[in-house]
Motif scaffolding. Structure first.
Motif, PDB file in Angstrom:
ATOM      1  N   VAL A 117       0.844  -1.197   0.000  1.00  0.00           N
ATOM      2  CA  VAL A 117       0.000   0.000   0.000  1.00  0.00           C
ATOM      3  C   VAL A 117       0.876   1.242   0.000  1.00  0.00           C
ATOM      4  N   CYS A 160      -9.422   3.347  -3.439  1.00  0.00           N
ATOM      5  CA  CYS A 160      -9.218   2.425  -2.330  1.00  0.00           C
ATOM      6  C   CYS A 160     -10.449   2.422  -1.443  1.00  0.00           C
ATOM      7  N   ARG A 161     -10.443   1.491  -0.505  1.00  0.00           N
ATOM      8  CA  ARG A 161     -11.439   1.518   0.570  1.00  0.00           C
ATOM      9  C   ARG A 161     -10.718   2.024   1.807  1.00  0.00           C
ATOM     10  N   TYR A 162     -11.368   2.937   2.518  1.00  0.00           N
ATOM     11  CA  TYR A 162     -10.796   3.503   3.734  1.00  0.00           C
ATOM     12  C   TYR A 162     -11.934   3.657   4.729  1.00  0.00           C
ATOM     13  N   GLU A 207      -2.390   2.192   7.189  1.00  0.00           N
ATOM     14  CA  GLU A 207      -2.755   0.871   7.725  1.00  0.00           C
ATOM     15  C   GLU A 207      -4.262   0.617   7.600  1.00  0.00           C
ATOM     16  N   ARG A 208      -5.059   1.657   7.397  1.00  0.00           N
ATOM     17  CA  ARG A 208      -6.515   1.514   7.277  1.00  0.00           C
ATOM     18  C   ARG A 208      -6.980   1.429   5.822  1.00  0.00           C
ATOM     19  N   ARG A 263      -7.538  -0.321   2.221  1.00  0.00           N
ATOM     20  CA  ARG A 263      -7.772  -1.635   1.651  1.00  0.00           C
ATOM     21  C   ARG A 263      -8.005  -1.501   0.143  1.00  0.00           C
ATOM     22  N   ASP A 264      -7.661  -2.532  -0.596  1.00  0.00           N
ATOM     23  CA  ASP A 264      -7.973  -2.631  -2.030  1.00  0.00           C
ATOM     24  C   ASP A 264      -7.498  -1.419  -2.832  1.00  0.00           C
TER      25      ASP A 264
END
Length: 103
Positions: free
Chosen positions: A4, A20-22, A68-69, A71-72
């Motif tokens: 990431v 992204c997903r957050y 760190e939060r 994703r994708d």
């Protein structure tokens, strides 16, 4: 997490937006600063589409993200957005890459 981090660095260096997903929300961003603050990997990005818990103004908004939060994360096609900053950034202390600066 280094994947990431590396993708966010690449987004800034190449001036390519990413999605992204957050915190459970899909977001589309233009990453401007990547690095660390208090040992946490962070990025300052301009969010121009998607959602967030606090909502998103129609013109978009600057966001400080804890990597760190995320994703994708993936690079996407689209226009680079870089509206003026209204104040000095305080998201990142130890800068690894910053759009417009040589690293």
């Amino acid at each position: 997490m280094s994947g990431v981090f590396d993708l966010f660095v690449r987004s800034a260096r190449e001036k390519r937006p990413l999605a992204c997903r957050y915190d459970g929300h899909e977001r589309e961003l233009c990453v401007h600063v990547v690095g660390y603050k208090h040992g946490d990997a962070r990025a300052l990005a301009f969010q121009f589409a998607g959602g967030s818990a606090s909502g998103l103004p129609s013109g978009g908004e600057w966001r400080c993200l804890f990597l760190e939060r995320v994703r994708d994360a993936r690079l996407i096609d689209g226009d680079w957005r870089s509206p003026p900053w209204t104040q000095p950034q305080s998201c990142v202390d130890e800068i690894v890459v910053e759009v417009g600066k040589k690293d």
